[in-house]
Motif scaffolding. Structure first.
Motif, short mmCIF file in Angstrom:
data_model
loop_
_atom_site.label_atom_id
_atom_site.label_comp_id
_atom_site.label_asym_id
_atom_site.label_seq_id
_atom_site.Cartn_x
_atom_site.Cartn_y
_atom_site.Cartn_z
N TRP A 224 -39.54 -43.97 -15.56
CA TRP A 224 -39.48 -43.61 -16.96
C TRP A 224 -38.08 -43.09 -17.24
O TRP A 224 -37.64 -42.15 -16.58
CB TRP A 224 -40.49 -42.51 -17.28
CG TRP A 224 -41.93 -42.91 -17.20
CD1 TRP A 224 -42.54 -43.56 -16.16
CD2 TRP A 224 -42.94 -42.69 -18.17
NE1 TRP A 224 -43.86 -43.74 -16.44
CE2 TRP A 224 -44.13 -43.21 -17.67
CE3 TRP A 224 -42.93 -42.07 -19.42
CZ2 TRP A 224 -45.33 -43.16 -18.38
CZ3 TRP A 224 -44.12 -42.02 -20.12
CH2 TRP A 224 -45.30 -42.56 -19.61
N SER B 56 -39.11 -52.25 -20.19
CA SER B 56 -39.63 -52.40 -21.54
C SER B 56 -39.23 -51.17 -22.32
O SER B 56 -39.55 -50.05 -21.92
CB SER B 56 -41.16 -52.52 -21.53
OG SER B 56 -41.57 -53.65 -20.81
N SER B 57 -38.54 -51.37 -23.44
CA SER B 57 -38.05 -50.24 -24.24
C SER B 57 -39.03 -49.90 -25.35
O SER B 57 -39.57 -50.78 -26.01
CB SER B 57 -36.69 -50.57 -24.84
OG SER B 57 -35.73 -50.69 -23.82
N PHE B 58 -39.21 -48.60 -25.53
CA PHE B 58 -40.03 -48.07 -26.61
C PHE B 58 -39.15 -47.10 -27.40
O PHE B 58 -37.99 -46.91 -27.08
CB PHE B 58 -41.28 -47.38 -26.03
CG PHE B 58 -42.13 -48.33 -25.24
CD1 PHE B 58 -43.06 -49.14 -25.87
CD2 PHE B 58 -41.98 -48.44 -23.87
CE1 PHE B 58 -43.84 -50.03 -25.14
CE2 PHE B 58 -42.75 -49.33 -23.13
CZ PHE B 58 -43.68 -50.13 -23.77
N ASN B 59 -39.70 -46.44 -28.41
CA ASN B 59 -38.89 -45.56 -29.26
C ASN B 59 -38.10 -44.53 -28.48
O ASN B 59 -36.92 -44.35 -28.71
CB ASN B 59 -39.77 -44.85 -30.29
CG ASN B 59 -40.17 -45.76 -31.43
OD1 ASN B 59 -39.52 -46.77 -31.67
ND2 ASN B 59 -41.25 -45.43 -32.09
N TRP C 205 -35.81 -41.56 -20.31
CA TRP C 205 -35.79 -41.07 -21.67
C TRP C 205 -34.38 -41.19 -22.26
O TRP C 205 -33.40 -41.26 -21.52
CB TRP C 205 -36.26 -39.62 -21.72
CG TRP C 205 -37.71 -39.47 -21.41
CD1 TRP C 205 -38.76 -39.55 -22.29
CD2 TRP C 205 -38.31 -39.23 -20.13
NE1 TRP C 205 -39.95 -39.38 -21.62
CE2 TRP C 205 -39.70 -39.17 -20.30
CE3 TRP C 205 -37.79 -39.06 -18.84
CZ2 TRP C 205 -40.59 -38.96 -19.25
CZ3 TRP C 205 -38.68 -38.84 -17.79
CH2 TRP C 205 -40.05 -38.79 -18.00
N THR D 181 -37.75 -45.84 -21.93
CA THR D 181 -37.78 -47.19 -21.36
C THR D 181 -38.54 -47.09 -20.04
O THR D 181 -38.27 -46.21 -19.22
CB THR D 181 -36.36 -47.73 -21.11
OG1 THR D 181 -35.66 -47.77 -22.37
CG2 THR D 181 -36.39 -49.12 -20.51
#
Length: 176
Positions: free
Chosen positions: A79, A57-60, A81, A63
């Motif tokens: 995690w 799941s990718s976030f700002n 980055w 991932t």
């Protein structure tokens, strides 16, 4: 009448949650040979744990991947980055301080056995805002390409958790 029904629902939900917390069973590994898995994870550090990345799941800025190999069944992820750093982490709660301390001691001993004699360990207290917040065991080796490996027993009020970190020393949790 509506107030009584809502109060009863809240009370029943609270009792259910509390009884669930008091019956937390033993933590189980999701792998048949945790030592071999840990050693492989440490060796895969230089690839960003690519061999262990499941669905993501990718976030700002990060991932999060579900780890294919779970050192703690159902509680591990990777995690990654945006700058290329990656860490393999596992987090699990404990119902009270005594259980958390026992799990921390057992897991610390297992880490030392699994990583072997080339790794040394240092245990120290954790602090948050100048107050005791658990303890941490940090594992070190002379290999400059090896990741930082640490196990944290985190106290946050009455909440207790254990956190395993394998990743870059610059991202290693300090007293958070």
């Amino acid at each position: 009448m509506i107030l009584n029904r809502c109060s009863t629902l809240v009370l029943a939900t609270s009792v259910s949650l509390l009884s669930g917390c008091s019956n937390i069973g033993p933590v189980k590994s999701g792998t048949e040979n945790p030592c071999a898995t840990l050693q492989s994870i440490v060796q895969d550090y230089d690839t960003g744990f690519e061999n262990y990345r499941g669905t993501g799941s990718s976030f700002n800025m990060v991932t999060l991947y579900r780890a294919k190999e779970q050192l703690i069944k159902g509680h591990c992820e990777i995690w990654a980055w945006g700058n290329g750093d990656a860490a393999y982490t596992c987090t699990v709660g404990a119902p009270d301080q005594s259980v958390a301390e026992d799990r921390f001691r057992d897991a610390s001993n297992l880490l030392a056995q699994c990583l072997g004699p080339d790794w040394t360990q240092e245990t120290s207290a954790r602090e948050r805002d100048g107050k005791p917040a658990g303890e941490v065991v940090s594992m070190q080796t002379n290999d400059p390409t090896a990741p930082s490996v640490s196990l944290h027993r985190v106290e946050d009020g009455r909440r207790q958790s254990l956190y395993l970190f394998v990743g870059p020393s610059g991202r290693a949790p300090a007293n958070q």
